[in-house]
Design an enzyme around this catalytic site. Structure first.
Site, mmCIF file in Angstrom:
data_model
loop_
_atom_site.group_PDB
_atom_site.id
_atom_site.type_symbol
_atom_site.label_atom_id
_atom_site.label_comp_id
_atom_site.label_asym_id
_atom_site.label_seq_id
_atom_site.Cartn_x
_atom_site.Cartn_y
_atom_site.Cartn_z
ATOM 1 N N ARG A 82 0.818 -1.221 0.000
ATOM 2 C CA ARG A 82 0.000 0.000 0.000
ATOM 3 C C ARG A 82 0.850 1.268 0.000
ATOM 4 O O ARG A 82 0.572 2.218 -0.716
ATOM 5 C CB ARG A 82 -0.960 0.011 1.206
ATOM 6 C CG ARG A 82 -2.030 1.103 1.108
ATOM 7 C CD ARG A 82 -2.933 1.136 2.337
ATOM 8 N NE ARG A 82 -2.237 1.517 3.549
ATOM 9 C CZ ARG A 82 -1.865 2.754 3.860
ATOM 10 N NH1 ARG A 82 -2.160 3.757 3.041
ATOM 11 N NH2 ARG A 82 -1.208 3.022 4.979
ATOM 12 N N CYS B 207 -7.747 1.453 11.778
ATOM 13 C CA CYS B 207 -6.646 0.727 12.422
ATOM 14 C C CYS B 207 -7.032 0.317 13.828
ATOM 15 O O CYS B 207 -7.077 -0.858 14.143
ATOM 16 C CB CYS B 207 -5.403 1.607 12.406
ATOM 17 S SG CYS B 207 -4.806 1.783 10.724
ATOM 18 N N ARG C 8 -5.594 -3.381 14.534
ATOM 19 C CA ARG C 8 -5.083 -4.396 13.607
ATOM 20 C C ARG C 8 -3.700 -4.053 13.088
ATOM 21 O O ARG C 8 -2.934 -4.932 12.678
ATOM 22 C CB ARG C 8 -6.043 -4.556 12.407
ATOM 23 C CG ARG C 8 -6.134 -3.322 11.542
ATOM 24 C CD ARG C 8 -6.857 -3.495 10.233
ATOM 25 N NE ARG C 8 -6.909 -2.218 9.555
ATOM 26 C CZ ARG C 8 -5.947 -1.720 8.779
ATOM 27 N NH1 ARG C 8 -4.860 -2.420 8.543
ATOM 28 N NH2 ARG C 8 -6.062 -0.530 8.243
ATOM 29 N N TYR D 272 8.211 1.908 10.089
ATOM 30 C CA TYR D 272 8.585 2.034 8.667
ATOM 31 C C TYR D 272 10.099 2.227 8.576
ATOM 32 O O TYR D 272 10.728 2.827 9.463
ATOM 33 C CB TYR D 272 7.849 3.211 8.022
ATOM 34 C CG TYR D 272 6.367 2.944 7.815
ATOM 35 C CD1 TYR D 272 5.915 2.324 6.647
ATOM 36 C CD2 TYR D 272 5.431 3.272 8.785
ATOM 37 C CE1 TYR D 272 4.560 2.061 6.450
ATOM 38 C CE2 TYR D 272 4.071 3.010 8.605
ATOM 39 C CZ TYR D 272 3.651 2.408 7.428
ATOM 40 O OH TYR D 272 2.322 2.127 7.238
HETATM 41 N N1 LIG Z 1 1.377 5.668 7.968
HETATM 42 C C1 LIG Z 1 0.389 6.064 8.783
HETATM 43 N N2 LIG Z 1 0.630 6.134 10.107
HETATM 44 C C2 LIG Z 1 -0.341 6.550 10.967
HETATM 45 O O1 LIG Z 1 -0.068 6.597 12.178
HETATM 46 C C3 LIG Z 1 -1.628 6.870 10.434
HETATM 47 C C4 LIG Z 1 -1.842 6.788 9.037
HETATM 48 N N3 LIG Z 1 -0.818 6.385 8.237
HETATM 49 N N4 LIG Z 1 -3.020 7.147 8.468
HETATM 50 C C5 LIG Z 1 -4.178 7.452 9.283
HETATM 51 C C6 LIG Z 1 -3.828 8.001 10.607
HETATM 52 C C7 LIG Z 1 -3.316 9.407 10.662
HETATM 53 N N5 LIG Z 1 -2.444 9.364 11.838
HETATM 54 C C8 LIG Z 1 -1.425 10.279 12.089
HETATM 55 C C9 LIG Z 1 -1.010 11.138 11.092
HETATM 56 C C10 LIG Z 1 -0.007 12.040 11.311
HETATM 57 C C11 LIG Z 1 0.577 12.105 12.553
HETATM 58 C C12 LIG Z 1 1.658 13.118 12.765
HETATM 59 O O2 LIG Z 1 2.142 13.725 11.834
HETATM 60 N N6 LIG Z 1 2.082 13.373 13.978
HETATM 61 C C13 LIG Z 1 3.164 14.272 14.287
HETATM 62 C C14 LIG Z 1 2.734 15.718 14.425
HETATM 63 C C15 LIG Z 1 1.339 15.928 14.877
HETATM 64 C C16 LIG Z 1 0.919 17.398 14.925
HETATM 65 O O3 LIG Z 1 1.730 18.287 14.669
HETATM 66 O O4 LIG Z 1 -0.250 17.651 15.255
HETATM 67 C C17 LIG Z 1 3.855 13.820 15.565
HETATM 68 O O5 LIG Z 1 5.001 14.210 15.761
HETATM 69 O O6 LIG Z 1 3.249 13.061 16.339
HETATM 70 C C18 LIG Z 1 0.158 11.258 13.577
HETATM 71 C C19 LIG Z 1 -0.842 10.349 13.339
HETATM 72 C C20 LIG Z 1 -2.455 8.056 12.418
HETATM 73 N N7 LIG Z 1 -2.707 7.272 11.234
HETATM 74 O O1 LIG Z 2 -4.994 5.274 14.411
HETATM 75 C C1 LIG Z 2 -4.148 4.838 13.593
HETATM 76 C C2 LIG Z 2 -4.363 4.882 12.233
HETATM 77 C C3 LIG Z 2 -3.419 4.383 11.406
HETATM 78 N N1 LIG Z 2 -2.272 3.844 11.895
HETATM 79 C C4 LIG Z 2 -1.259 3.344 10.934
HETATM 80 C C5 LIG Z 2 -0.975 1.877 10.879
HETATM 81 C C6 LIG Z 2 -0.412 1.715 9.476
HETATM 82 O O2 LIG Z 2 0.962 2.102 9.465
HETATM 83 C C7 LIG Z 2 -1.207 2.728 8.668
HETATM 84 C C8 LIG Z 2 -2.414 2.133 7.988
HETATM 85 O O3 LIG Z 2 -1.993 1.310 6.955
HETATM 86 P P1 LIG Z 2 -2.729 -0.065 6.556
HETATM 87 O O4 LIG Z 2 -2.057 -0.450 5.289
HETATM 88 O O5 LIG Z 2 -4.181 0.269 6.350
HETATM 89 O O6 LIG Z 2 -2.501 -1.034 7.684
HETATM 90 O O7 LIG Z 2 -1.658 3.680 9.620
HETATM 91 C C9 LIG Z 2 -2.040 3.827 13.249
HETATM 92 O O8 LIG Z 2 -0.975 3.373 13.732
HETATM 93 N N2 LIG Z 2 -2.997 4.310 14.052
#
Ligand SMILES: Nc1nc(=O)c2c([nH]1)NC[C@@H]1CN(c3ccc(C(=O)N[C@@H](CCC(=O)O)C(=O)O)cc3)CN21
Ligand SMILES: O=c1ccn([C@H]2C[C@H](O)[C@@H](COP(=O)(O)O)O2)c(=O)[nH]1
Length: 282
Positions: free
Chosen positions: A22, A160, A180, A223
């Site tokens: 993905r 998730c 999951r 990752y």
């Molecule tokens: N690859 C991936 N990992 C995830 O954790 C994730 C996804 N995708 N897709 C759906 C949601 C979105 N989520 C996220 C997305 C971004 C941050 C992030 O950028 N956090 C930063 C800054 C947050 C901020 O400035 O508000 C951090 O340092 O925690 C955290 C969770 C958790 N989920």
């Molecule tokens: O609440 C959340 C939402 C997303 N994630 C992470 C876990 C995975 O790295 C990606 C989602 O990818 P899939 O291919 O659908 O498993 O987002 C998380 O940790 N927590």
């Protein structure tokens, strides 16, 4: 904090590399992690080995509880986490069900509040749970699930942390949450806060003491492009956990839906190491 660090170390020591189609980025992966949060004693599980943006995590939870389906709604309450999945993932951009800029489709809270029934009406899982728990009823199926495989193609990402089970025992409310797939450096930082706050809020609005929240993760991963930063984070000595105060005026699901903001959640004594910006795989 200790259990988070142990999970990170376990991934570094025992993880196995798994290709991920993905995102196109491979992940160092372990299977099965059990985390536990003592909500009743306010042991707030916030990371101290880097700065945590806990208000964005709480805002994301509020958006789920409100049934939001647009990254713009999340942004409006202080959460930017859905911008990329709503607007930058090619598979979702090409999906004919996507309704335009910021649309996330039928994910998380949409399923929680407006599960589509075969007769055309919708089912509000959360309202049923709040109503039962408020009357002291636990029918052994107080389950909020965002996981609807029949509608995966209608949303930008499969949930998730997908299922939350509430249980009453004695005078306490407990929570068991299932995840999951877990991005340990980025997602777990948010998900720990969300399990804790979800139990604290549900106990508060249904009139129970909070017990413990149990967080069960199947696939926990880092990752490849995050690994060196995680090793750096693991060298840091954790600080004592902060405490969280939630506005006691929050008394109902309607309060959560209408006026609550992240300002109703105040952190005390948060000591942390400098921020680390982890790469995010879309
Ligand atoms: N690859 C991936 N990992 C995830 O954790 C994730 C996804 N995708 N897709 C759906 C949601 C979105 N989520 C996220 C997305 C971004 C941050 C992030 O950028 N956090 C930063 C800054 C947050 C901020 O400035 O508000 C951090 O340092 O925690 C955290 C969770 C958790 N989920
Ligand atoms: O609440 C959340 C939402 C997303 N994630 C992470 C876990 C995975 O790295 C990606 C989602 O990818 P899939 O291919 O659908 O498993 O987002 C998380 O940790 N927590």
């Amino acid at each position: 904090m200790r259990q988070y660090l142990q999970l990170c170390q376990r991934i570094v020591d025992e993880g196995i590399w798994v290709e991920n189609a993905r995102t196109g980025t491979r992940c160092l992966t372990v299977i099965n992690a059990d985390l536990e949060y003592d909500v009743g004693n306010n042991q707030f599980p916030l990371l101290t080995t880097r700065k945590s943006y806990y208000k964005a995590a709480i805002a994301e939870l509020l958006g789920y509880l409100r049934g939001y389906d647009s990254a713009a709604q999340f942004r409006a309450i202080g959460c930017n986490t859905w911008n990329a999945n709503a607007n930058e993932n090619q598979a979702w951009l090409d999906n004919p069900h996507r309704k335009g800029e910021d649309d996330m489709g039928r994910v998380y809270g949409v399923q929680g509040r407006r599960w589509q029934k075969p007769d055309g009406s919708t089912l509000d899982q959360l309202a049923k749970i709040v109503s039962n728990l408020s009357k002291g009823i636990d029918d052994r199926a107080e389950i909020l699930t965002f996981y609807n495989p029949g509608e995966f193609e209608l949303g930008c990402l499969r949930p998730c942390m997908h299922t939350h089970t509430f249980s009453l025992l004695g005078d306490k409310l407990y929570l068991t949450s299932y995840q999951r797939s877990c991005d340990v450096p980025l997602g777990l930082n948010f998900n720990q806060v969300q399990c804790f706050v979800l139990l604290a809020l549900m106990a508060q609005i249904t009139g129970h003491k909070a017990g413990k929240a149990y967080h069960k993760i199947a696939n926990a991963h880092v990752y490849e492009n995050q690994l060196e930063l995680l090793k750096l984070q693991l060298q840091r000595e954790p600080y004592p956990s902060p405490r969280l105060t939630i506005n006691p005026e929050i008394r109902s699901l309607t309060d959560l839906e209408t006026w609550v903001t992240t300002d109703d959640f105040v952190l005390h004594d948060y000591q942390y190491h400098p921020a680390i910006k982890y790469p995010f795989s879309v």
